[in-house]
Design a protein around this motif. Structure first.
Motif, PDB file in Angstrom:
ATOM      1  N   TYR A   1      40.275  48.619  16.100  1.00 35.15           N
ATOM      2  CA  TYR A   1      39.128  47.711  16.077  1.00 35.15           C
ATOM      3  C   TYR A   1      39.648  46.267  16.178  1.00 35.15           C
ATOM      4  O   TYR A   1      40.314  45.778  15.258  1.00 35.15           O
ATOM      5  CB  TYR A   1      38.345  47.849  14.765  1.00 35.15           C
ATOM      6  CG  TYR A   1      37.454  49.060  14.658  1.00 35.15           C
ATOM      7  CD1 TYR A   1      37.274  49.933  15.731  1.00 35.15           C
ATOM      8  CD2 TYR A   1      36.786  49.343  13.464  1.00 35.15           C
ATOM      9  CE1 TYR A   1      36.453  51.042  15.607  1.00 35.15           C
ATOM     10  CE2 TYR A   1      35.967  50.457  13.341  1.00 35.15           C
ATOM     11  CZ  TYR A   1      35.804  51.299  14.417  1.00 35.15           C
ATOM     12  OH  TYR A   1      34.990  52.406  14.311  1.00 35.15           O
TER      13      TYR A   1
ATOM     14  N   GLN B   1      40.511  54.064  20.863  1.00 35.26           N
ATOM     15  CA  GLN B   1      39.551  54.408  19.819  1.00 35.26           C
ATOM     16  C   GLN B   1      40.098  54.207  18.404  1.00 35.26           C
ATOM     17  O   GLN B   1      39.330  54.145  17.442  1.00 35.26           O
ATOM     18  CB  GLN B   1      39.102  55.859  19.993  1.00 35.26           C
ATOM     19  CG  GLN B   1      38.331  56.122  21.277  1.00 35.26           C
ATOM     20  CD  GLN B   1      39.227  56.500  22.452  1.00 35.26           C
ATOM     21  OE1 GLN B   1      40.423  56.220  22.441  1.00 35.26           O
ATOM     22  NE2 GLN B   1      38.651  57.148  23.464  1.00 35.26           N
ATOM     23  N   ASP B   2      41.416  54.103  18.272  1.00 37.50           N
ATOM     24  CA  ASP B   2      42.011  53.942  16.935  1.00 37.50           C
ATOM     25  C   ASP B   2      42.215  52.477  16.566  1.00 37.50           C
ATOM     26  O   ASP B   2      42.835  52.179  15.544  1.00 37.50           O
ATOM     27  CB  ASP B   2      43.344  54.693  16.857  1.00 37.50           C
ATOM     28  CG  ASP B   2      44.338  54.258  17.936  1.00 37.50           C
ATOM     29  OD1 ASP B   2      43.909  53.626  18.926  1.00 37.50           O
ATOM     30  OD2 ASP B   2      45.535  54.537  17.787  1.00 37.50           O
TER      31      ASP B   2
ATOM     32  N   TYR C   1      35.413  49.469  19.430  1.00 34.34           N
ATOM     33  CA  TYR C   1      36.865  49.631  19.425  1.00 34.34           C
ATOM     34  C   TYR C   1      37.450  48.891  20.623  1.00 34.34           C
ATOM     35  O   TYR C   1      36.735  48.388  21.493  1.00 34.34           O
ATOM     36  CB  TYR C   1      37.256  51.113  19.437  1.00 34.34           C
ATOM     37  CG  TYR C   1      36.645  51.946  20.528  1.00 34.34           C
ATOM     38  CD1 TYR C   1      37.069  51.848  21.852  1.00 34.34           C
ATOM     39  CD2 TYR C   1      35.638  52.872  20.233  1.00 34.34           C
ATOM     40  CE1 TYR C   1      36.518  52.632  22.847  1.00 34.34           C
ATOM     41  CE2 TYR C   1      35.072  53.662  21.219  1.00 34.34           C
ATOM     42  CZ  TYR C   1      35.516  53.533  22.535  1.00 34.34           C
ATOM     43  OH  TYR C   1      34.947  54.306  23.525  1.00 34.34           O
TER      44      TYR C   1
ATOM     45  N   SER D   1      45.543  46.258  20.823  1.00 35.26           N
ATOM     46  CA  SER D   1      44.190  46.076  21.328  1.00 35.26           C
ATOM     47  C   SER D   1      44.135  46.130  22.840  1.00 35.26           C
ATOM     48  O   SER D   1      43.078  46.267  23.416  1.00 35.26           O
ATOM     49  CB  SER D   1      43.641  44.735  20.855  1.00 35.26           C
ATOM     50  OG  SER D   1      44.461  43.686  21.290  1.00 35.26           O
TER      51      SER D   1
ATOM     52  N   PRO E   1      40.024  52.093  12.195  1.00 34.26           N
ATOM     53  CA  PRO E   1      38.641  52.223  11.712  1.00 34.26           C
ATOM     54  C   PRO E   1      38.514  52.362  10.197  1.00 34.26           C
ATOM     55  O   PRO E   1      37.483  52.002   9.627  1.00 34.26           O
ATOM     56  CB  PRO E   1      38.141  53.477  12.435  1.00 34.26           C
ATOM     57  CG  PRO E   1      38.963  53.553  13.680  1.00 34.26           C
ATOM     58  CD  PRO E   1      40.324  53.055  13.274  1.00 34.26           C
TER      59      PRO E   1
END
Length: 542
Positions: A350, A347-348, A338, A518, A316
């Motif tokens: 993108y 969540q870490d 995300y 991802s 992010p």
């Protein structure tokens, strides 16, 4: 078929010629085709091939693979990197037709009166041949013409010089009714594309010093370089480095995928980018760009080379998020999405959106790849390429190869067969495979047959394990099974790799470290084992 003489089933041809076949410099490559014609006249075939500069290569005559099969083949050996092309030519061969008829009539005892027309026809063919053969051989052909026309000589002496020209006119034939197949492409890589052994190596796990008072020490390029001679002594060719870039701070994950990181948690290397830089920067604790250059140089001194992870995703706080929000997917509330593989959340990370500003994003990625090429990287292990558009990879690889044909790309894609093969056709030099999950004799036999069937365009790179894949056979088989799987990988494919204990992503004994991309997340990876704990026999879902 494209001409007077049918030429069919030319090989190698990938997807009707839409993508090149693959070869390496110095490799003997078999070109084959089915060629036939009506009647009994002799025909000839040859491979006409051109270098990347468009220069026509030596005439390469094809021979029939088994009498009466109509399958013809020849071997060529490209000697330069780049995009070669070839086609198959076929023709009616009047000399070989004439020679076959004359020999048959002589064997049947026919005399000069019976062969009068044959002698005249042969002389006409050889007159045409004079200008086709090398200058030094032209007197021989001229003498054969004169002999055929010498009515004062006996039949044997008239035909003998012409019959003796068989080898010369094989390499320099008289050709009628010349027909050509469509042109096909072959991409020729440097030899390392065809074979090599890979060693996955986390520099931050090589501090070179014991942990003081139980606290981990972060390795650097300088301390990791001390390990390189041992890697070379084991016979490895490529030292593969997972991402070496700054690791994101925002939403950093802790050990075992914890949502909140502790003050000493190093974060996931695949969560790339922070205020310290992005994909073109080096993590400060690893050292400087000069230190990286020195590491690359030392690797080369030892007869190896560095492969760098190309993971096209961002933390992010990656600079791209601030400078180019259009390169990411925005949700209804305006936030950037995300990575998710429901119900899993990352969540870490993108993910990049390649459809919002494809021109700008492509240009930036090409700049990043070129940046590392200029710092000595000639091999890229591409993380999760199947989560990006295939036509993007085709564009990127073509662009890189236009300036740097010696650069190699390994596709890390454990995914559906069509996608894996599609990435290979798009230009990836090598491909990960299902080897990790093929353990029985029947499975390995079927797996090997599939690799052979795809050999014109897909080069396998077999890995018994990775930081986030540990098959049940390795979990329960002990050291012997690791040895067995390594031997299988190294003998079933010219290229193979492994993740040894000293190259896990942990920074100290017993200190777990998570990895995320991802679409996947590993569990723990302690230095004692170097391998994660996971459900036996289950591949990661993509």
């Amino acid at each position: 078929m494209t001409g007077r003489i049918p030429i069919e089933s030319v090989s190698p041809v990938v997807d009707c010629g839409r993508t090149p076949a693959k070869a390496v410099v110095g490799e003997w490559m078999t070109i084959s085709a089915t060629v036939y014609r009506e009647g009994h006249d002799a025909l000839g075939c040859a491979v006409v091939w051109r270098s990347p500069a468009g220069l026509k290569q030596p005439f390469t005559r094809m021979t029939e693979v088994g009498s009466g099969t109509d399958r013809w083949a020849a071997q060529i050996r490209p000697d330069l990197m780049g995009r070669w092309s070839y086609c198959v030519e076929a023709w009616s061969d009047p000399y070989r037709t004439w020679r076959h008829a004359v020999v048959a009539k002589l064997d049947a005892g026919q005399g000069v009166e019976d062969l009068a027309n044959d002698l005249a026809d042969g002389a006409e063919v050889l007159v045409r041949a004079i200008r086709l053969v090398p200058k030094d051989d032209r007197p021989r052909v001229t003498e054969a013409v004169l002999a055929l026309r010498d009515t004062g000589a006996d039949l044997a002496h008239r035909v003998a010089p012409a019959l003796a020209l068989e080898r010369l006119l094989w390499h320099h034939p008289v050709r009628d009714l010349v027909s050509r197949s469509s042109s096909q492409a072959v991409w020729v890589d440097r030899p390392r594309a065809a074979f090599g052994s890979w060693y996955e190596f986390f520099p931050r796990s090589e501090s070179g010093h014991p942990a003081a008072e139980g606290r981990p020490e972060h390795g650097s390029f300088k301390t990791a370089a001390e390990r390189l001679p041992a890697i070379a002594d084991m016979g490895f060719d490529i030292v593969y480095l997972p991402p070496i870039h700054p690791i994101g701070v925002v939403n950093r994950k802790g050990a075992n995928n914890a949502l909140v990181a502790g003050p000493d948690d190093p974060g996931v290397p695949w969560a790339i980018g922070s205020a310290e830089g992005g994909h073109d920067a080096v993590h400060p604790q690893l050292g400087s760009l000069d230190d990286f250059d020195a590491f690359v140089a030392r690797t080369r001194e030892l007869g190896m080379e560095v492969a760098l992870d190309l993971a096209l995703q961002c933390a992010p706080d990656h600079p791209w998020v601030r400078e180019h929000p259009e390169w990411f997917t925005q949700r209804a509330d305006g936030s950037i999405a995300y990575a998710e593989n429901p119900p899993k959340k990352y969540q870490d990370i993108y993910p990049l959106n390649f459809d919002r500003d494809p021109k700008g994003l492509r240009a930036e990625i090409l700049r990043v790849v070129t940046h590392w090429i200029e710092h000595g990287v000639k091999v890229f292990r591409v993380d999760n390429p199947h989560t990006k558009p295939v036509n993007f990879w085709q564009w990127l690889i073509d662009q890189v190869h236009a300036a740097h044909p010696d650069v190699l790309f390994l596709a890390e894609a454990f995914t559906r067969p069509a996608m894996m093969k599609g990435l290979a056709k798009a230009g990836f030099t090598q491909s990960y495979t299902y080897f990790t999950w093929r353990t029985s004799k029947a499975e390995l036999t079927e797996f090997g047959a599939d690799l052979v069937a795809s050999a014109d365009f897909m080069r396998p790179n077999l890995w018994p394990n990775t930081p986030d894949i540990l098959h049940a056979s390795l979990q329960h088989g002990g050291p012997a099974m690791f040895a067995i799987r390594a031997v299988l990988a190294a003998t079933m494919s010219p290229s193979w790799g492994c993740t040894p204990a000293s190259s896990c992503s942990s920074t100290s004994p017993g200190r777990p470290a998570a990895r995320s991309t991802s679409t996947r997340r590993s569990t723990s990876c302690g230095r004692e084992t170097g391998l994660p704990r996971r459900r036996p026999g289950t591949p990661w879902r993509r």
